[in-house]
Design an enzyme around this catalytic site. Sequence first.
Site, PDB file in Angstrom:
ATOM      1  N   CYS A   2       5.613  11.652  76.824  1.00  0.00           N
ATOM      2  CA  CYS A   2       5.881  12.792  77.706  1.00  0.00           C
ATOM      3  C   CYS A   2       7.369  12.869  78.057  1.00  0.00           C
ATOM      4  O   CYS A   2       8.062  11.858  78.104  1.00  0.00           O
ATOM      5  CB  CYS A   2       5.094  12.653  78.998  1.00  0.00           C
ATOM      6  SG  CYS A   2       3.333  12.545  78.736  1.00  0.00           S
ATOM      7  N   ARG A  27      10.472  12.816  71.049  1.00  0.00           N
ATOM      8  CA  ARG A  27       9.681  11.759  71.677  1.00  0.00           C
ATOM      9  C   ARG A  27       8.205  11.876  71.332  1.00  0.00           C
ATOM     10  O   ARG A  27       7.445  10.932  71.523  1.00  0.00           O
ATOM     11  CB  ARG A  27       9.845  11.826  73.208  1.00  0.00           C
ATOM     12  CG  ARG A  27      11.254  11.549  73.679  1.00  0.00           C
ATOM     13  CD  ARG A  27      11.419  11.949  75.127  1.00  0.00           C
ATOM     14  NE  ARG A  27      10.556  11.190  75.998  1.00  0.00           N
ATOM     15  CZ  ARG A  27      10.914  10.094  76.661  1.00  0.00           C
ATOM     16  NH1 ARG A  27      12.141   9.651  76.550  1.00  0.00           N
ATOM     17  NH2 ARG A  27      10.064   9.479  77.437  1.00  0.00           N
ATOM     18  N   TRP A  74       2.198  14.289  76.076  1.00  0.00           N
ATOM     19  CA  TRP A  74       1.540  13.559  74.995  1.00  0.00           C
ATOM     20  C   TRP A  74       0.224  13.083  75.595  1.00  0.00           C
ATOM     21  O   TRP A  74       0.209  12.249  76.498  1.00  0.00           O
ATOM     22  CB  TRP A  74       2.417  12.378  74.575  1.00  0.00           C
ATOM     23  CG  TRP A  74       2.001  11.687  73.326  1.00  0.00           C
ATOM     24  CD1 TRP A  74       2.293  12.053  72.039  1.00  0.00           C
ATOM     25  CD2 TRP A  74       1.243  10.472  73.235  1.00  0.00           C
ATOM     26  NE1 TRP A  74       1.759  11.144  71.165  1.00  0.00           N
ATOM     27  CE2 TRP A  74       1.111  10.173  71.859  1.00  0.00           C
ATOM     28  CE3 TRP A  74       0.651   9.611  74.161  1.00  0.00           C
ATOM     29  CZ2 TRP A  74       0.422   9.051  71.397  1.00  0.00           C
ATOM     30  CZ3 TRP A  74      -0.039   8.497  73.706  1.00  0.00           C
ATOM     31  CH2 TRP A  74      -0.146   8.225  72.344  1.00  0.00           C
ATOM     32  N   ASN A 100       5.283  11.760  84.090  1.00  0.00           N
ATOM     33  CA  ASN A 100       5.197  10.825  82.961  1.00  0.00           C
ATOM     34  C   ASN A 100       4.584   9.536  83.495  1.00  0.00           C
ATOM     35  O   ASN A 100       4.898   9.130  84.614  1.00  0.00           O
ATOM     36  CB  ASN A 100       6.584  10.478  82.417  1.00  0.00           C
ATOM     37  CG  ASN A 100       7.209  11.612  81.649  1.00  0.00           C
ATOM     38  OD1 ASN A 100       6.617  12.676  81.516  1.00  0.00           O
ATOM     39  ND2 ASN A 100       8.416  11.383  81.147  1.00  0.00           N
ATOM     40  N   GLY A 101       3.790   8.865  82.667  1.00  0.00           N
ATOM     41  CA  GLY A 101       3.196   7.598  83.091  1.00  0.00           C
ATOM     42  C   GLY A 101       1.701   7.756  83.286  1.00  0.00           C
ATOM     43  O   GLY A 101       1.102   8.751  82.857  1.00  0.00           O
ATOM     44  N   GLU A 481       9.026  -3.634  56.859  1.00  0.00           N
ATOM     45  CA  GLU A 481       9.714  -2.461  57.406  1.00  0.00           C
ATOM     46  C   GLU A 481       9.675  -1.304  56.403  1.00  0.00           C
ATOM     47  O   GLU A 481       9.480  -0.145  56.783  1.00  0.00           O
ATOM     48  CB  GLU A 481      11.159  -2.848  57.781  1.00  0.00           C
ATOM     49  CG  GLU A 481      12.095  -1.712  58.125  1.00  0.00           C
ATOM     50  CD  GLU A 481      11.676  -0.866  59.335  1.00  0.00           C
ATOM     51  OE1 GLU A 481      10.684  -1.208  60.002  1.00  0.00           O
ATOM     52  OE2 GLU A 481      12.326   0.168  59.570  1.00  0.00           O
ATOM     53  N   LYS A 485       8.079   2.300  57.230  1.00  0.00           N
ATOM     54  CA  LYS A 485       8.827   3.561  57.113  1.00  0.00           C
ATOM     55  C   LYS A 485       8.032   4.548  56.270  1.00  0.00           C
ATOM     56  O   LYS A 485       7.895   5.712  56.630  1.00  0.00           O
ATOM     57  CB  LYS A 485      10.196   3.359  56.447  1.00  0.00           C
ATOM     58  CG  LYS A 485      11.288   2.773  57.262  1.00  0.00           C
ATOM     59  CD  LYS A 485      11.835   3.641  58.375  1.00  0.00           C
ATOM     60  CE  LYS A 485      11.029   3.470  59.640  1.00  0.00           C
ATOM     61  NZ  LYS A 485      11.411   2.434  60.554  1.00  0.00           N
ATOM     62  N   GLU A 488       4.763   5.797  58.122  1.00  0.00           N
ATOM     63  CA  GLU A 488       4.866   6.612  59.336  1.00  0.00           C
ATOM     64  C   GLU A 488       5.382   8.024  59.081  1.00  0.00           C
ATOM     65  O   GLU A 488       4.993   8.944  59.790  1.00  0.00           O
ATOM     66  CB  GLU A 488       5.622   5.907  60.460  1.00  0.00           C
ATOM     67  CG  GLU A 488       7.084   5.704  60.285  1.00  0.00           C
ATOM     68  CD  GLU A 488       7.701   5.009  61.500  1.00  0.00           C
ATOM     69  OE1 GLU A 488       7.200   5.134  62.620  1.00  0.00           O
ATOM     70  OE2 GLU A 488       8.723   4.325  61.303  1.00  0.00           O
ATOM     71  N   HIS A 504      -3.152 -14.247  47.058  1.00  0.00           N
ATOM     72  CA  HIS A 504      -4.251 -14.575  47.970  1.00  0.00           C
ATOM     73  C   HIS A 504      -5.006 -13.330  48.403  1.00  0.00           C
ATOM     74  O   HIS A 504      -5.698 -13.354  49.423  1.00  0.00           O
ATOM     75  CB  HIS A 504      -3.700 -15.335  49.177  1.00  0.00           C
ATOM     76  CG  HIS A 504      -2.990 -16.591  48.785  1.00  0.00           C
ATOM     77  ND1 HIS A 504      -3.643 -17.726  48.373  1.00  0.00           N
ATOM     78  CD2 HIS A 504      -1.657 -16.863  48.679  1.00  0.00           C
ATOM     79  CE1 HIS A 504      -2.754 -18.658  48.060  1.00  0.00           C
ATOM     80  NE2 HIS A 504      -1.540 -18.148  48.236  1.00  0.00           N
ATOM     81  N   LYS A 603       8.441   8.688  69.974  1.00  0.00           N
ATOM     82  CA  LYS A 603       9.661   7.904  69.806  1.00  0.00           C
ATOM     83  C   LYS A 603       9.708   6.756  70.805  1.00  0.00           C
ATOM     84  O   LYS A 603      10.113   5.647  70.487  1.00  0.00           O
ATOM     85  CB  LYS A 603      10.877   8.819  69.992  1.00  0.00           C
ATOM     86  CG  LYS A 603      12.206   8.126  69.840  1.00  0.00           C
ATOM     87  CD  LYS A 603      12.418   7.678  68.406  1.00  0.00           C
ATOM     88  CE  LYS A 603      13.709   6.910  68.213  1.00  0.00           C
ATOM     89  NZ  LYS A 603      13.696   6.163  66.939  1.00  0.00           N
TER      90      LYS A 603
HETATM   91  O1  M6R Z   1      12.209   1.596  71.358  1.00  0.00           O
HETATM   92  P1  M6R Z   1      11.670   0.371  70.692  1.00  0.00           P
HETATM   93  O2  M6R Z   1      12.628  -0.219  69.709  1.00  0.00           O
HETATM   94  O3  M6R Z   1      11.168  -0.642  71.661  1.00  0.00           O
HETATM   95  O4  M6R Z   1      10.418   0.906  69.860  1.00  0.00           O
HETATM   96  C1  M6R Z   1       9.575   0.033  69.160  1.00  0.00           C
HETATM   97  C2  M6R Z   1       8.675   0.788  68.225  1.00  0.00           C
HETATM   98  O5  M6R Z   1       7.885   1.710  68.928  1.00  0.00           O
HETATM   99  C3  M6R Z   1       9.473   1.532  67.145  1.00  0.00           C
HETATM  100  O6  M6R Z   1      10.313   0.684  66.422  1.00  0.00           O
HETATM  101  C4  M6R Z   1       8.502   2.229  66.161  1.00  0.00           C
HETATM  102  O7  M6R Z   1       7.788   1.292  65.427  1.00  0.00           O
HETATM  103  C5  M6R Z   1       9.263   3.180  65.242  1.00  0.00           C
HETATM  104  N1  M6R Z   1       8.553   4.408  65.108  1.00  0.00           N
HETATM  105  C6  M6R Z   1       9.458   2.628  63.875  1.00  0.00           C
HETATM  106  O8  M6R Z   1      10.127   3.503  63.028  1.00  0.00           O
END
Ligand code: M6R
Length: 608
Positions: A2, A27, A74, A100-101, A481, A485, A488, A504, A603
């Site tokens: 949010c 976000r 959100w 928010n929250g 990673e 990427k 996502e 394995h 985000k």
């Molecule tokens: O703001 P942060 O680095 O704490 O966020 C952690 C994860 O939410 C963030 O890295 C998320 O996995 C990304 N979407 C990855 O691209």
Amino acid sequence: MCGIVCYVGPRDTKSVLIEGLKQLEYRGYDSAGIAVQHGNQIACHRAVGKIVELEKKLAGLDITGESGIAHTRWATHGAPTEENAHPHRDEKENVFVIHNGIIENYHTLRKRLQQEGVHFRSETDTEVLAHLIAHYYDGSLSEAVRKTMGQVEGTFGIAVIHRNEPGRVVVARRGSPLIIGLSDGSRFAASDVSAMVRYTNQVIHLQDNELAVLTKDDVSISTAQAVSVKRDVETVEWRGEDIELSGFPHFMLKEIYEQPNTIENAMRGRLEPAEGVPKLGGIMPVWDRLKDCRHLVIVACGTSFYAGCVGRYVFEKLTEIDVQVELASEFRYRKLNFPHNTFILALSQSGETADTLAAIKEAKRKGASLLGIVNVVGSSIARETDAGVYNHAGPEIGVASTKIFTSQLTILTLLALLLGRHQNLSLTDGVEAIRALKQVPEQIKAIFAQANHIEAIAENYYHCSNWLFLGRKYNYPIAMEGALKLKEISYIHAEGYPAGEMKHGPIALVNPEMPTVAIVPQDDMYEKMISNIQEVKSRRGPVIAIATQGDAKIRELVDEVIEVPPTLSFLNPLLTVIPCQLLAYYCAKFLNRDIDQPRNLAKSVTVE
Ligand code: M6R
């Protein structure tokens, strides 16, 4: 997740709020709303979907006013519907609130209010706030908000307006960020500085359990107990152009290309090449304890967690410190038993990730010292830690984290070098490491020269619905990673594995339809990686290798090669991750995905 934007002043309130909301789109959200106040009239409009849907509703309406609040939601409590979108209001439509929250005791409060005859319109936890504030209102909105704060449990950043108090916005926070912006004759508030950076770089970070009353030329801050407080005005270093695309089609691509600069920024003023020792002023407050530290626990989520996983290998290479890397969402539920003088290091771009924040608070309770590597200045994690290092990488807008990952790796390497040089690492090794680090930005530019080649590879394989990423040691986290990427932003299923684990289980998946991205620079794991690649090839699996420049042997074995310049083995991840980011980007582009705002993702993950 949010987002909150508020404005009081002479500008066109509706435009300031809508522009601010657009800066918060990254976000992640599923509905949006706005309330603009003119005298004792409040125009409130909400819409499901993107901000453009809200704009369609506002088109042709004459909405002007001296103050207003706006929100992107959100969904947590209740589906993404117009009735559940913020602002929420009381029955008489005097009070309008955005939040928010999560209000944890909303169920009890809702029941109590319903028993008193209050009729609810939405399924949200937020609506209880509107009714409570209306209930307590006795001529002072700030007092009604203060009394409401005393009733609610959970986390909130809220902004409230009242029909009887034109030109005034009351904001309050507990656990959710709220930043106040000041410019001549205008006051702003937002959950994220990017919503106001176009207008001002002068900000105040509201602290937990504080409340602020904004009028066009004043801000008065007080605690939940009505004690007035003074907060310093800080200057944020983010600029208006940081939140522009500057000719790039997506923020993700822009941020990938910013990496030579953001790595430079992470090192700027922090290197002493002749001594082979970095300088990290931010950790000096704890240096006396840190220099003798023998146990470090890195906690983080998502991409930041994978940076921590690389960090573990780098610390093992350069220092005598025993390093543990933990997913924050799991760590906080473990039985925490630290050796004496343990440091916890939180990695976070946003500095607001709820799990990471909760994990470090728990560790602090158990007596650990806290360090942070954080991008957002003044964020909750930055404030919670005892000391730390900022990335200085500018805002990261793309939901897929790219430039912060390499910035985190750079700072982790500096921290390991600094500690290593105070332990057993030799001057020669320190000097050599700094020399190699300084070459990285130019080496990344050499990888960018292969962008067309990487795009062509993506074009050949984007139709494949399963991918495997393999790496060993420093590049095992890069495999994870790379897979994250890809999944996502393209929604392609991908697994990141340590190559040695392939036999394995995952090898059962290998077939001509499943590409394997093998991260195989010429380091001490090279021969072992070659054997794993052969195992994939003998099962007719296509292999895309990310290999060291000039490696002729690999070309004989695999289907595609992307080259990275040679560097020290523990710096390879700074280079090998770049082709992974570009491969994911181009696959998502060929699949026409919403690259900067992938479905379901946020985000800044401010709920657990
Ligand atoms: O703001 P942060 O680095 O704490 O966020 C952690 C994860 O939410 C963030 O890295 C998320 O996995 C990304 N979407 C990855 O691209």
